[in-house]
Enzyme design. Structure first.
Site, PDB file in Angstrom:
ATOM      1  N   GLN A  73       0.876  -1.170   0.000  1.00  0.00           N
ATOM      2  CA  GLN A  73       0.000   0.000   0.000  1.00  0.00           C
ATOM      3  C   GLN A  73       0.915   1.221   0.000  1.00  0.00           C
ATOM      4  O   GLN A  73       1.347   1.697   1.051  1.00  0.00           O
ATOM      5  CB  GLN A  73      -0.929   0.024   1.220  1.00  0.00           C
ATOM      6  CG  GLN A  73      -1.943   1.161   1.157  1.00  0.00           C
ATOM      7  CD  GLN A  73      -2.756   1.315   2.441  1.00  0.00           C
ATOM      8  OE1 GLN A  73      -2.348   0.853   3.501  1.00  0.00           O
ATOM      9  NE2 GLN A  73      -3.906   1.974   2.353  1.00  0.00           N
ATOM     10  N   TYR A 100      -5.717  -7.003  11.918  1.00  0.00           N
ATOM     11  CA  TYR A 100      -4.811  -5.867  12.037  1.00  0.00           C
ATOM     12  C   TYR A 100      -3.506  -6.296  12.704  1.00  0.00           C
ATOM     13  O   TYR A 100      -3.512  -6.984  13.726  1.00  0.00           O
ATOM     14  CB  TYR A 100      -5.476  -4.733  12.834  1.00  0.00           C
ATOM     15  CG  TYR A 100      -6.689  -4.210  12.118  1.00  0.00           C
ATOM     16  CD1 TYR A 100      -6.617  -3.090  11.294  1.00  0.00           C
ATOM     17  CD2 TYR A 100      -7.910  -4.880  12.208  1.00  0.00           C
ATOM     18  CE1 TYR A 100      -7.724  -2.640  10.594  1.00  0.00           C
ATOM     19  CE2 TYR A 100      -9.025  -4.440  11.510  1.00  0.00           C
ATOM     20  CZ  TYR A 100      -8.926  -3.323  10.706  1.00  0.00           C
ATOM     21  OH  TYR A 100     -10.019  -2.884  10.011  1.00  0.00           O
ATOM     22  N   ASN A 166     -16.704  -0.450  16.965  1.00  0.00           N
ATOM     23  CA  ASN A 166     -16.167  -1.312  15.920  1.00  0.00           C
ATOM     24  C   ASN A 166     -14.707  -1.639  16.213  1.00  0.00           C
ATOM     25  O   ASN A 166     -13.907  -0.757  16.509  1.00  0.00           O
ATOM     26  CB  ASN A 166     -16.277  -0.580  14.574  1.00  0.00           C
ATOM     27  CG  ASN A 166     -15.516  -1.286  13.475  1.00  0.00           C
ATOM     28  OD1 ASN A 166     -15.636  -2.496  13.318  1.00  0.00           O
ATOM     29  ND2 ASN A 166     -14.742  -0.522  12.707  1.00  0.00           N
ATOM     30  N   HIS A 360      32.566 -23.750  41.368  1.00  0.00           N
ATOM     31  CA  HIS A 360      32.885 -22.333  41.533  1.00  0.00           C
ATOM     32  C   HIS A 360      33.768 -21.820  40.402  1.00  0.00           C
ATOM     33  O   HIS A 360      34.719 -22.486  39.996  1.00  0.00           O
ATOM     34  CB  HIS A 360      33.659 -22.058  42.843  1.00  0.00           C
ATOM     35  CG  HIS A 360      33.337 -22.960  43.971  1.00  0.00           C
ATOM     36  ND1 HIS A 360      32.298 -22.728  44.833  1.00  0.00           N
ATOM     37  CD2 HIS A 360      33.915 -24.114  44.397  1.00  0.00           C
ATOM     38  CE1 HIS A 360      32.257 -23.687  45.746  1.00  0.00           C
ATOM     39  NE2 HIS A 360      33.213 -24.546  45.497  1.00  0.00           N
ATOM     40  N   ASN A 374      35.892 -33.947  39.561  1.00  0.00           N
ATOM     41  CA  ASN A 374      35.772 -32.681  40.283  1.00  0.00           C
ATOM     42  C   ASN A 374      36.650 -31.625  39.617  1.00  0.00           C
ATOM     43  O   ASN A 374      37.855 -31.829  39.439  1.00  0.00           O
ATOM     44  CB  ASN A 374      36.198 -32.847  41.742  1.00  0.00           C
ATOM     45  CG  ASN A 374      35.934 -31.589  42.548  1.00  0.00           C
ATOM     46  OD1 ASN A 374      34.831 -31.362  43.008  1.00  0.00           O
ATOM     47  ND2 ASN A 374      36.964 -30.768  42.726  1.00  0.00           N
ATOM     48  N   TYR A 384      40.811 -21.608  22.869  1.00  0.00           N
ATOM     49  CA  TYR A 384      40.861 -20.736  21.689  1.00  0.00           C
ATOM     50  C   TYR A 384      42.237 -20.091  21.592  1.00  0.00           C
ATOM     51  O   TYR A 384      42.723 -19.495  22.559  1.00  0.00           O
ATOM     52  CB  TYR A 384      39.773 -19.670  21.821  1.00  0.00           C
ATOM     53  CG  TYR A 384      39.623 -18.747  20.642  1.00  0.00           C
ATOM     54  CD1 TYR A 384      39.457 -19.245  19.354  1.00  0.00           C
ATOM     55  CD2 TYR A 384      39.615 -17.364  20.817  1.00  0.00           C
ATOM     56  CE1 TYR A 384      39.302 -18.390  18.273  1.00  0.00           C
ATOM     57  CE2 TYR A 384      39.459 -16.499  19.744  1.00  0.00           C
ATOM     58  CZ  TYR A 384      39.304 -17.020  18.475  1.00  0.00           C
ATOM     59  OH  TYR A 384      39.148 -16.171  17.402  1.00  0.00           O
TER      60      TYR A 384
END
Length: 453
Positions: A73, A100, A166, A360, A374, A384
């Site tokens: 539109q 809508y 409406n 921890h 453990n 990395y």
């Protein structure tokens, strides 16, 4: 039931004060218009015609995976004009449902009721009674039946007293709707082509107009600003929480719970306040989720406890596990039964075996950890090198002392012990003790540095 849907989503949403099209703003983690699309899809709509305008590129990018017909539109000349852009695609004998994109909470039940109520050759219209109808189009009745809709700016003082309004949602047959749309004009205060004028056109032809009320009035509330969106968010979350309570989930504070996806729960699950659920989450029986947790696309099995402020995403957690507090499980994390991960532990793309613990201050990435192992506080898998990632493999019954760095690729065999403070760069054989600490020295008479004047 054979029907197609037209979803109007071309508006700019000026009152949102945003660069994003209004209908892309999210409710429960999903764009408002996506809620409407999903509802139509779930009901089996043959076609979904999405009328768009402002922010078209963003719309098409965000909704690229949706099966919709994109209807442009280019000029926003009113709701009637918007629906008319899609009308060449209507089949003459199919039901056309108008929805809508900024009314996201409309339910399948309400839509089914509306589709069922459409009289032959006529229109089914969704209306609601409001104590304060200001701003809405009023439903005009004559001796009972609906004969017209008058918009607020065109209404007389008498018509403004009407409380039935409406919602804009309606159903009509494709051929009839095309004919009525072609006869619209813009002779009104807004200078727009109103979709609501098809009601009078249908009445003039002697066609019946049936008014239907929604299952819940909140379903037809639209969003024009962020305050309205926030209100609908809370209403939606309240409805989601109520459903979970009815299914037996114990929400400690339903008003402080957010479901932004799908949640499947077993028996006797308990969820504390301020928990956020995103994506697809599955909880087994007797699972306890502590306050402030975020769960996304994860599976947690029976009798597991997730302590407060833990974040679990893309992970699988077995039975009888303990997670948290303040744990982060990232995508690819897998905890086998009876595994424990505690405060400030991060796990990514790693498997922690049955009965193993990292309680921890630990990072475990790209790792496989066996059973009953453990991992001491401060342990890091150094996975990395700045270009590639490598794997750490730790066997069963291994003890890794605190403050250890495991430089991948490295393998630690069953029963090995890694002394505290070790930087490990080579594989460890079964049962070995490895320690790489610098020899301790004592320096007598040492003077601590002082600040220079």
């Amino acid at each position: 039931m054979k029907f197609s849907a037209v979803i109007l989503a071309a508006g700019k949403g000026t009152r949102m004060h945003s660069n994003m099209p209004k209908v892309l703003h999210t409710l429960a983690g999903k764009p408002m218009v996506k809620h409407v699309i999903d509802t139509c899809t779930g009901l089996g709509a043959q076609n979904i015609h999405l009328v768009f305008g402002h922010g078209g590129d963003q719309m098409q990018t965000t909704l690229a995976d949706e099966t919709v017909n994109w209807i442009l539109q280019a000029d926003q000349l009113g709701t009637g004009h918007a629906v008319d852009q899609a009308s060449p695609r209507f089949e003459d004998d199919e039901k056309i449902l108008v929805l809508y994109g900024d009314v996201p909470l409309i339910s399948p039940e309400t839509i089914e009721n509306l589709l069922d109520a459409q009289p032959t050759g006529g229109i089914a219209l969704l209306t609601v009674m409001l104590d304060n109808p200001t701003g809405y189009g009023r439903i005009i009745r004559k001796n009972g039946p609906v004969v017209a809709i008058v918009e607020q700016k065109d209404a007389s003082e008498e018509q403004k007293q009407i409380k039935e309004i409406n919602t804009g949602v309606m159903v009509a047959t494709g051929g009839d709707l095309k004919r009525w749309l072609s006869g619209l004009n813009n002779n009104n205060a807004q200078g727009e082509y109103y979709l609501t004028d098809v009601i009078a056109a249908a009445h003039d032809e002697g066609r019946a107009v049936e008014a239907v009320h929604p299952v819940n009035a909140i379903e037809v509330e639209g969003v024009n600003d962020r305050a309205q969106l926030a209100r609908l968010e809370r209403a939606f979350q309240s409805m989601q929480a109520q459903k979970l309570l009815e299914q037996g989930v114990m929400l400690r504070d339903p008003a402080r719970f957010d479901l932004r996806g799908e949640l499947q729960c077993g028996m006797d699950c308990e969820i504390d306040a301020n928990v956020i659920i995103e994506g697809n989450v599955s909880l087994g029986d007797n699972v306890i989720i502590g306050t402030g947790c975020v769960l996304k696309d994860c599976e947690i099995d029976d009798n597991t406890i997730v302590r407060p402020y833990s974040v679990i995403e893309g992970a699988t957690v077995g039975e009888e596990c303990t997670v948290g507090p303040f744990t982060r499980l990232r995508p690819g994390a897998e905890l086998r039964n009876d595994a424990h991960v505690g405060n400030f532990v991060e796990v990514k793309n790693a498997r922690i075996g049955e009965g193993s613990k990292a309680n921890h201050l630990t990072y475990l990435g790209d790792a496989e950890i066996g059973q009953r192992t453990n991992i001491g506080a401060g342990t890091i898998t150094c996975n990395y090198d700045g270009a590639n990632k490598f794997k750490t493999i730790i066997g069963n019954d291994v003890f890794v002392g605190s403050d250890s760095q495991l430089v991948a690729p490295v393998t630690i065999a069953d029963g090995a012990t890694i002394g505290a403070g070790t930087t490990l760069t080579k594989d460890v054989e079964e049962g070995e003790l490895v320690i790489t600490r610098v020899k301790e020295r004592k320096i007598t008479g040492w003077q601590r540095p002082v600040k220079q004047k």
